[in-house]
Structure formats: C-alpha cells, structure tokens
Motif scaffolding. Structure first.
Motif, mmCIF file in Angstrom:
data_model
loop_
_atom_site.group_PDB
_atom_site.id
_atom_site.type_symbol
_atom_site.label_atom_id
_atom_site.label_comp_id
_atom_site.label_asym_id
_atom_site.label_seq_id
_atom_site.Cartn_x
_atom_site.Cartn_y
_atom_site.Cartn_z
ATOM 1 N N GLY A 325 0.816 -1.210 0.000
ATOM 2 C CA GLY A 325 0.000 0.000 0.000
ATOM 3 C C GLY A 325 0.847 1.256 0.000
ATOM 4 N N ALA A 326 0.196 2.356 -0.360
ATOM 5 C CA ALA A 326 0.860 3.648 -0.350
ATOM 6 C C ALA A 326 0.787 4.244 1.056
ATOM 7 N N SER A 327 1.241 5.481 1.178
ATOM 8 C CA SER A 327 1.366 6.182 2.442
ATOM 9 C C SER A 327 2.399 5.458 3.315
ATOM 10 N N TRP A 328 2.565 5.909 4.556
ATOM 11 C CA TRP A 328 3.553 5.317 5.453
ATOM 12 C C TRP A 328 3.435 5.993 6.814
ATOM 13 N N GLY A 329 4.296 5.587 7.746
ATOM 14 C CA GLY A 329 4.364 6.238 9.045
ATOM 15 C C GLY A 329 3.458 5.659 10.105
ATOM 16 N N GLY A 330 2.570 4.724 9.734
ATOM 17 C CA GLY A 330 1.708 4.090 10.711
ATOM 18 C C GLY A 330 2.416 2.947 11.415
ATOM 19 N N VAL A 331 1.702 2.266 12.282
ATOM 20 C CA VAL A 331 2.300 1.205 13.090
ATOM 21 C C VAL A 331 2.438 -0.108 12.329
ATOM 22 N N HIS A 332 1.845 -0.200 11.132
ATOM 23 C CA HIS A 332 1.939 -1.398 10.320
ATOM 24 C C HIS A 332 2.919 -1.181 9.166
ATOM 25 N N SER A 333 3.772 -2.140 8.917
ATOM 26 C CA SER A 333 4.765 -2.022 7.849
ATOM 27 C C SER A 333 4.102 -2.134 6.482
ATOM 28 N N LEU A 334 4.623 -1.350 5.533
ATOM 29 C CA LEU A 334 4.073 -1.285 4.189
ATOM 30 C C LEU A 334 5.167 -1.419 3.142
ATOM 31 N N ALA A 335 4.803 -1.953 2.000
ATOM 32 C CA ALA A 335 5.690 -2.019 0.838
ATOM 33 C C ALA A 335 4.956 -1.440 -0.356
ATOM 34 N N PHE A 348 16.107 14.540 -13.693
ATOM 35 C CA PHE A 348 17.267 14.193 -12.858
ATOM 36 C C PHE A 348 17.099 12.795 -12.260
ATOM 37 N N ALA A 349 16.709 11.843 -13.106
ATOM 38 C CA ALA A 349 16.406 10.488 -12.637
ATOM 39 C C ALA A 349 17.610 9.848 -11.964
ATOM 40 N N LEU A 350 17.373 9.245 -10.816
ATOM 41 C CA LEU A 350 18.432 8.559 -10.085
ATOM 42 C C LEU A 350 18.708 7.185 -10.666
ATOM 43 N N THR A 351 17.675 6.531 -11.200
ATOM 44 C CA THR A 351 17.819 5.177 -11.711
ATOM 45 C C THR A 351 16.811 4.951 -12.834
ATOM 46 N N ASN A 352 17.080 3.950 -13.655
ATOM 47 C CA ASN A 352 16.101 3.529 -14.663
ATOM 48 C C ASN A 352 15.490 2.179 -14.290
ATOM 49 N N GLN A 353 15.710 1.772 -13.042
ATOM 50 C CA GLN A 353 15.187 0.507 -12.532
ATOM 51 C C GLN A 353 13.986 0.752 -11.615
ATOM 52 N N PRO A 354 13.147 -0.263 -11.400
ATOM 53 C CA PRO A 354 12.039 -0.108 -10.445
ATOM 54 C C PRO A 354 12.567 0.164 -9.038
ATOM 55 N N VAL A 355 11.748 0.811 -8.257
ATOM 56 C CA VAL A 355 12.102 1.118 -6.863
ATOM 57 C C VAL A 355 11.033 0.518 -5.947
ATOM 58 N N ILE A 356 11.488 -0.131 -4.892
ATOM 59 C CA ILE A 356 10.606 -0.636 -3.844
ATOM 60 C C ILE A 356 10.771 0.263 -2.629
ATOM 61 N N ARG A 357 9.656 0.735 -2.082
ATOM 62 C CA ARG A 357 9.724 1.577 -0.885
ATOM 63 C C ARG A 357 9.125 0.838 0.297
ATOM 64 N N LEU A 358 9.829 0.857 1.416
ATOM 65 C CA LEU A 358 9.390 0.174 2.627
ATOM 66 C C LEU A 358 9.156 1.177 3.754
#
Length: 389
Positions: A325-335, A348-358
């Motif tokens: 799921g999107a958003s973050w900062g709650g007590v449940h971990s998200l990806a 100014f792209a840092l990468t051309n690969q997919p990014v996973i956010r945790l």
C-alpha cells in the motif's frame, strides 16, 4: 429561542482535549458579528478556519516544531498546495525539487504554469549551486528532505542561505524526519510542512497536514488562504492527531531503530543493488544527514538486482508481514512499488530501474527481516529461472 447549551461544571478536568464541532460560530451582539473578521487569524468567524480543537492541535504542533504559528489542513498535499497558493502569483518563478511529492509537482506543472507561473525543477541533491537558478522574480523554493521515493539529500542550509540573500521564500516537506529529528525553522526555513497523516496521526486512519512558521504576516496570509480555499479540518481528526502525538516519541524511536536495522541488513543482501537511506554510511547523502539530522525516518527505498516484472510480483505476493500500500508512518509495515517507466520519466532520474519503498512499523524486527528474506528468495528464483542472474 432558549439557549440549551450545557456547560461542564467548573471542576471538570480531563486528560483528553475537548472536541468542538461547529460550522457556524455565533456572536453575542451585532457589533461582535460585524467585527468578526478582526478576530482573525486566531479568532473564530466560521468553521472553515477551525474550532478550539483545531487551535489546540495547532498550538501543540507549533511547539513541537519550535515555531510560533501553525495552520492545520485536510491533508499533507493540501498543506503543500496551500503554502504555494498563498504566496506564488502569475509572473513569479518557482523552484521545486524534482524529488518533491508527486502531486505537488503535478499541481505546479499542470496548473500553475497555466496561470503564468514559471516553474523550474532542480536536482534533488542540490546545495549552494541553486543560487545560479535564482532569478529576479523567484518567489519560493520548495524542498523535501530526503526526496520522495529516491531519498536524495539536499543541502538545506546552503539553499536557505542563497534564498535569504535574494529575498526568496523557502518551504520544506519535513515529514520523513519529523520535528523529532530535524527542525527546519531553526535552520532558517520559512515554512515547515508535515503530512500529519504519517507520524503525527500514526495509525493510518486519517488525513491531515500542518504548516508551521514564525512570521506572523505569513501566518495571516495562510489563514486567509485557508478560508478562501475552504481547506477546513475535521475536529474529530484533530482530536485523533492530538492522541497520536501522545505516543509520537515512543513510536518514532521504535520504528526508526527498526528501520535502520533492517536497512543495514538489506544493504549487504546479494539481491539488493542499492538501499536508498541517508542514515546508512553507504548512501550519497549520509554526510549531510549526519551533519544536520539527529535521527532517521522509518521510510527507505530499495533498488534490486535487475530482473523481469514477474520477479517483483513474486516478491510482493510472498510478503506477509508487509502490507502492500501507499502512504507510510503508521504502526503497520508497508511495501510500495514504483515501476521503471516512472523512474525514467523523472527529471534528474536517479535510476532507470524499479524502486521498492518500505515503511517500517512496530512489528518485531526479526519477523520483518524474515518476511523480506522469503520475498527475496522468491525474487532470486525467478531471476535465475529466467537466466537474468
């Protein structure tokens, strides 16, 4: 008509703040009603600009930020937009980080440009070099530290110094660090913006934003902007954020400690190409983070070894402790997942690969690491089966 409002006894006291719901504010006399606008920005004239419940929350956030004034808004995005709308006009030049929150970039690029605002994106990890981008009509510099998704670290002090020399306003999205790890106003930033949806609320059950500042004139402008745009906040949500603030320090300490532990583990994992997290010594922005910040957020990103889309799908589908799921900062971990095409489209792209956010919550750290390990094991199986390893 009889006034049936019942007031609590004078002896009544509570640890919980009162929730005052109102759209209409009533006055004792016609003279008071006629002078209602004079009560602004702290007084009450209509529910759009808040009730005593909102004022109590604003006071608490201002104290947390080390600021003099605060305005709460319906979301973090509305706080960003309201700050820009309050001060930027046609003919102005606006500098905005290419790693600012995506909806803010969309707003300035697809809306403000049609109102004759000159919008210019700058490199997210910029510092003193920003002075070369400042024009005579530059009105505001929008920052986020670290940048959304790709976590670049700008040199905020250098940017602020350049802005001050040219009379340019500065605002920053400080949600990642929160005031517990970084206080922008103490570094000369004009507006510190928080998505109270995240750490302040803390439980993934509300939307809210805040804008904190020291200048009273700016505060007057933003309170007027709030009224004009109709960006009121729910008293019930204000209460929930105040309740969230009661546990902010303990949640922040636990979540950020776990985030650093998990990021450190991932930093040497064979399936991980890069961990984007300024608190890690391996991160390009680590020196600035160490100089300016007293802690880290609970959010970071990963770039994995190149693999087909099926590998990412297997990684996410294997996760059990991490919700998707999107958003973050709650007590449940998200990806969350940000595809390669989105990265390639960025300035100014840092990468051309997919990014996973945790986003790391309050689950046991070992369980989260084990969950990631299972997902990465499945990722590696697909990668090897397709011959991409």
């Amino acid at each position: 008509m009889m006034n049936t409002e019942k007031k609590p006894p004078h002896s009544f006291r509570s640890l919980s703040p009162a929730v005052r719901r109102a759209s209409t504010v009533v006055f004792d006399s016609l003279a008071d009603f006629a002078r209602r606008k004079e009560r602004q920005p702290d007084g009450f004239s209509y529910g759009i600009t808040g009730t005593p419940t909102a004022r109590e929350l604003e006071s608490r956030i201002a104290a947390l930020e080390g600021g003099a004034h605060c305005v709460v808004t319906p979301s973090g995005q509305s706080a960003l937009m309201m700050t820009v709308m309050g001060f930027v006009r046609g003919g102005d030049h606006l500098l905005i980080s290419a790693a600012c929150y995506g909806a803010l970039k969309t707003f300035v690029e697809k809306w403000l440009t049609h109102f004759n605002v000159d919008v210019e994106l700058y490199a997210p990890a910029i510092g003193a070099e920003i002075e070369a981008l400042i024009k005579p009509n530059t009105r505001m510099i929008c920052m986020e530290s670290p940048g959304t998704v790709t976590m670049e670290m700008p040199d905020i002090s250098a940017i602020v110094a350049a802005a001050r020399r040219h009379g340019v306003l500065t605002m920053i999205d400080n949600t990642w660090a929160s005031p517990l790890a970084y206080r922008p106003l103490e570094q000369g930033v004009d507006f510190s913006i928080e998505a109270a949806t995240k750490f302040f609320g803390g439980h993934s059950d509300l939307l809210m934003g805040s804008i904190t500042m020291n200048d009273f004139g700016y505060y007057e402008t933003l309170r007027e902007t709030q009224s004009i745009l109709g960006l009121q906040t729910s008293p019930d949500d204000c209460f929930l954020v105040m309740r969230g603030l009661e546990t902010l320090q303990v949640r922040f300490a636990a979540q950020t400690h776990s985030a650093l532990e998990i990021a450190t583990w991932l930093d040497v994992h064979p399936m991980v190409d890069t961990v984007l997290f300024p608190a890690l010594p391996s991160d390009p922005g680590h020196a600035i983070w160490k100089r300016d910040f007293t802690g880290n957020g609970c959010l970071f990103s990963l770039i994995l070894k190149p693999a087909p889309q099926a590998a990412y799908e297997m990684f996410f589908d294997t996760l059990r402790c991490f919700a998707i799921g999107a958003s973050w900062g709650g007590v449940h971990s998200l990806a969350a997942f940000y595809p390669a095409a989105l990265q390639r489209e960025r300035a100014f792209a840092l990468t051309n690969q997919p990014v996973i956010r945790l986003s790391i919550g309050l689950e046991e750290t070992g369980a989260l690491i084990a969950d990631l390990q299972r997902g990465l094991d499945e990722y590696q199986k697909v990668l090897e089966a397709t011959g991409a390893a």
